[in-house]
Each structure stands twice: as structure tokens, then as C-alpha cells.
Design a protein around this motif. Structure first.
Motif, PDB file in Angstrom:
ATOM      1  N   GLY A 155     -16.683 -18.823 -38.801  1.00  0.00           N
ATOM      2  CA  GLY A 155     -15.744 -19.292 -37.799  1.00  0.00           C
ATOM      3  C   GLY A 155     -15.218 -18.160 -36.953  1.00  0.00           C
ATOM      4  O   GLY A 155     -15.729 -17.042 -36.968  1.00  0.00           O
ATOM      5  N   CYS A 156     -14.157 -18.457 -36.261  1.00  0.00           N
ATOM      6  CA  CYS A 156     -13.548 -17.509 -35.332  1.00  0.00           C
ATOM      7  C   CYS A 156     -12.856 -16.377 -36.087  1.00  0.00           C
ATOM      8  O   CYS A 156     -12.657 -16.433 -37.297  1.00  0.00           O
ATOM      9  N   SER A 157     -12.474 -15.365 -35.344  1.00  0.00           N
ATOM     10  CA  SER A 157     -11.826 -14.210 -35.959  1.00  0.00           C
ATOM     11  C   SER A 157     -10.508 -14.588 -36.625  1.00  0.00           C
ATOM     12  O   SER A 157     -10.147 -14.012 -37.651  1.00  0.00           O
ATOM     13  N   ILE A 158      -9.814 -15.579 -36.094  1.00  0.00           N
ATOM     14  CA  ILE A 158      -8.538 -15.982 -36.692  1.00  0.00           C
ATOM     15  C   ILE A 158      -8.760 -16.617 -38.062  1.00  0.00           C
ATOM     16  O   ILE A 158      -8.081 -16.268 -39.030  1.00  0.00           O
ATOM     17  N   SER A 159      -9.701 -17.539 -38.175  1.00  0.00           N
ATOM     18  CA  SER A 159      -9.928 -18.184 -39.474  1.00  0.00           C
ATOM     19  C   SER A 159     -10.437 -17.179 -40.499  1.00  0.00           C
ATOM     20  O   SER A 159     -10.006 -17.187 -41.659  1.00  0.00           O
ATOM     21  N   CYS A 167      -7.076 -23.126 -37.362  1.00  0.00           N
ATOM     22  CA  CYS A 167      -7.949 -21.996 -37.694  1.00  0.00           C
ATOM     23  C   CYS A 167      -7.255 -21.093 -38.719  1.00  0.00           C
ATOM     24  O   CYS A 167      -7.857 -20.686 -39.712  1.00  0.00           O
ATOM     25  N   ALA A 168      -5.999 -20.771 -38.456  1.00  0.00           N
ATOM     26  CA  ALA A 168      -5.254 -19.872 -39.334  1.00  0.00           C
ATOM     27  C   ALA A 168      -4.940 -20.495 -40.688  1.00  0.00           C
ATOM     28  O   ALA A 168      -4.823 -19.782 -41.689  1.00  0.00           O
ATOM     29  N   LEU A 169      -4.827 -21.816 -40.747  1.00  0.00           N
ATOM     30  CA  LEU A 169      -4.457 -22.489 -41.998  1.00  0.00           C
ATOM     31  C   LEU A 169      -5.651 -23.031 -42.785  1.00  0.00           C
ATOM     32  O   LEU A 169      -5.479 -23.509 -43.905  1.00  0.00           O
ATOM     33  N   LEU A 170      -6.853 -22.947 -42.242  1.00  0.00           N
ATOM     34  CA  LEU A 170      -8.028 -23.527 -42.894  1.00  0.00           C
ATOM     35  C   LEU A 170      -8.191 -23.033 -44.331  1.00  0.00           C
ATOM     36  O   LEU A 170      -8.361 -23.829 -45.256  1.00  0.00           O
ATOM     37  N   GLN A 219     -13.674 -26.938 -46.653  1.00  0.00           N
ATOM     38  CA  GLN A 219     -12.851 -27.443 -45.565  1.00  0.00           C
ATOM     39  C   GLN A 219     -13.519 -27.114 -44.236  1.00  0.00           C
ATOM     40  O   GLN A 219     -14.130 -26.046 -44.084  1.00  0.00           O
ATOM     41  N   VAL A 220     -13.378 -28.031 -43.277  1.00  0.00           N
ATOM     42  CA  VAL A 220     -13.939 -27.856 -41.943  1.00  0.00           C
ATOM     43  C   VAL A 220     -12.849 -28.157 -40.926  1.00  0.00           C
ATOM     44  O   VAL A 220     -12.094 -29.115 -41.080  1.00  0.00           O
ATOM     45  N   ASN A 221     -12.768 -27.341 -39.900  1.00  0.00           N
ATOM     46  CA  ASN A 221     -11.883 -27.612 -38.779  1.00  0.00           C
ATOM     47  C   ASN A 221     -12.722 -28.355 -37.748  1.00  0.00           C
ATOM     48  O   ASN A 221     -13.559 -27.742 -37.077  1.00  0.00           O
ATOM     49  N   PRO A 222     -12.525 -29.666 -37.608  1.00  0.00           N
ATOM     50  CA  PRO A 222     -13.384 -30.445 -36.719  1.00  0.00           C
ATOM     51  C   PRO A 222     -13.220 -30.101 -35.236  1.00  0.00           C
ATOM     52  O   PRO A 222     -14.114 -30.371 -34.448  1.00  0.00           O
ATOM     53  N   THR A 223     -12.116 -29.462 -34.864  1.00  0.00           N
ATOM     54  CA  THR A 223     -11.919 -29.150 -33.448  1.00  0.00           C
ATOM     55  C   THR A 223     -12.748 -27.965 -32.980  1.00  0.00           C
ATOM     56  O   THR A 223     -13.042 -27.852 -31.798  1.00  0.00           O
ATOM     57  N   CYS A 224     -13.131 -27.079 -33.910  1.00  0.00           N
ATOM     58  CA  CYS A 224     -13.883 -25.894 -33.484  1.00  0.00           C
ATOM     59  C   CYS A 224     -15.108 -25.600 -34.337  1.00  0.00           C
ATOM     60  O   CYS A 224     -15.911 -24.757 -33.971  1.00  0.00           O
ATOM     61  N   GLY A 225     -15.228 -26.249 -35.483  1.00  0.00           N
ATOM     62  CA  GLY A 225     -16.384 -26.038 -36.339  1.00  0.00           C
ATOM     63  C   GLY A 225     -16.220 -24.961 -37.393  1.00  0.00           C
ATOM     64  O   GLY A 225     -17.135 -24.726 -38.185  1.00  0.00           O
TER      65      GLY A 225
END
Length: 156
Positions: free
Chosen positions: A64-68, A131-134, A35-41
Motif C-alpha cells: 500500500g501507500c507510504s502512510i499505511s 490508510c493510517a488505521l488499517l 484487512q483491505v482498504n477498499p478506497t485505495c487497495g
């Protein structure tokens, strides 16, 4: 910042550094989802296997970010060894919390989510919800490939 907000921030940072369940996804695992979050990568590949209706193995590799990354670590801790029915309830609770837009959720929902309750504040920021749901979406997809629908009536 309140002491509770500081504690929650520390829990998120700890999980994003420690990354429980992280590792190379083996090719022989039951099913995998990328899975990819297209808004942040942010991206994740999550593999899962089920035995006797329970999560037998779960491993993920992502950036990814600390949240993901924290959410993936928390997910790993939450679902390890749980029945797919329990995982479906956790998925619904996480989905409810993340779509609450900061309005709050019942205390028993937060209690059931353990460390993941620290992500509740993230629901106030629409661009961070993904991010949190990825990782949860990757889990949902991988389990669907194994014939198990954990989404039920949850949003997607």
C-alpha cells in the motif's frame, strides 16, 4: 513547510521504507487478520500471538501507500512486548488522534504514540485516515480472535 512537518514527513518515509515487523506471517501464529482498504487497495495480513498477557510476536505483510506501510511499522515498534492493556490504550490514542480532523490531541497522547505521532497531520484527510488505521484494525481483529478486545469505546 515547517521544520516539524519536514521531520514528520521524513519519519513517515523512513518507516515506509524500513518496515519494522514486516515479514511472512507464519501459519502457526496465534491469530491473523487480513484487512483491505477498499478506497485505495491497501492491504495487510497481520499475525499476533500473546503470552502472559503481552504481545509475544507480531508480524505483518502488506502492500500500500507510504502512510499505511509506515503506520504498520510504527505499530510494530509500539506494541512489541506490551501488555494487552497497554495496547488497548495505544489503540484508543491512535484512534483519537486519527479522528481529530486536525484539531489536535493532548501532548501526552502524542508523546505516548512515539513515531506514530508523525501521522497526526493525516487526520485532516478523511480518505487517508483508513490508510493510517488499517494495521490497527488488523491488530484489533487478530486480538479479538484470541479473546482480547482492545477497542473498548474506540470508534471503528
Amino acid at each position: 513547510m515547517s521544520s516539524l512537518e519536514q521531520l514528520y514527513q521524513q519519519v513517515i518515509l523512513d518507516h515506509s521504507r524500513e518496515r519494522h515487523g514486516a515479514g511472512a506471517v507464519p501459519s502457526g501464529i496465534g491469530a491473523a487478520s487480513h484487512q483491505v482498504n477498499p478506497t485505495c487497495g491497501d492491504q495487510v495480513t497481520l499475525g499476533v500471538s500473546v503470552a502472559d498477557g503481552r504481545i509475544a510476536d507480531l508480524v505483518w505483510d502488506g502492500d500500500g501507500c507510504s502512510i499505511s506501510q509506515a503506520s504498520l511499522s510504527m505499530l510494530s515498534d509500539l506494541v512489541d512486548g506490551r501488555s494487552t492493556d497497554e495496547v488497548a490504550r495505544l489503540y484508543a490514542d491512535m484512534d483519537q488522534m486519527m479522528h481529530s480532523r486536525g484539531r489536535g490531541v493532548p501532548e501526552e497522547t502524542l508523546d505516548g504514540l512515539g513515531d506514530a505521532a508523525a501521522l497526526e497531520g493525516t487526520s485532516q484527510f478523511p480518505n487517508r485516515i483508513k490508510c493510517a488505521l488499517l494495521g490497527w484494525y488488523a491488530l484489533r481483529d487478530a486480538l479479538a480472535k484470541l479473546g482480547t478486545d482492545i477497542a473498548g469505546g474506540a470508534r471503528s
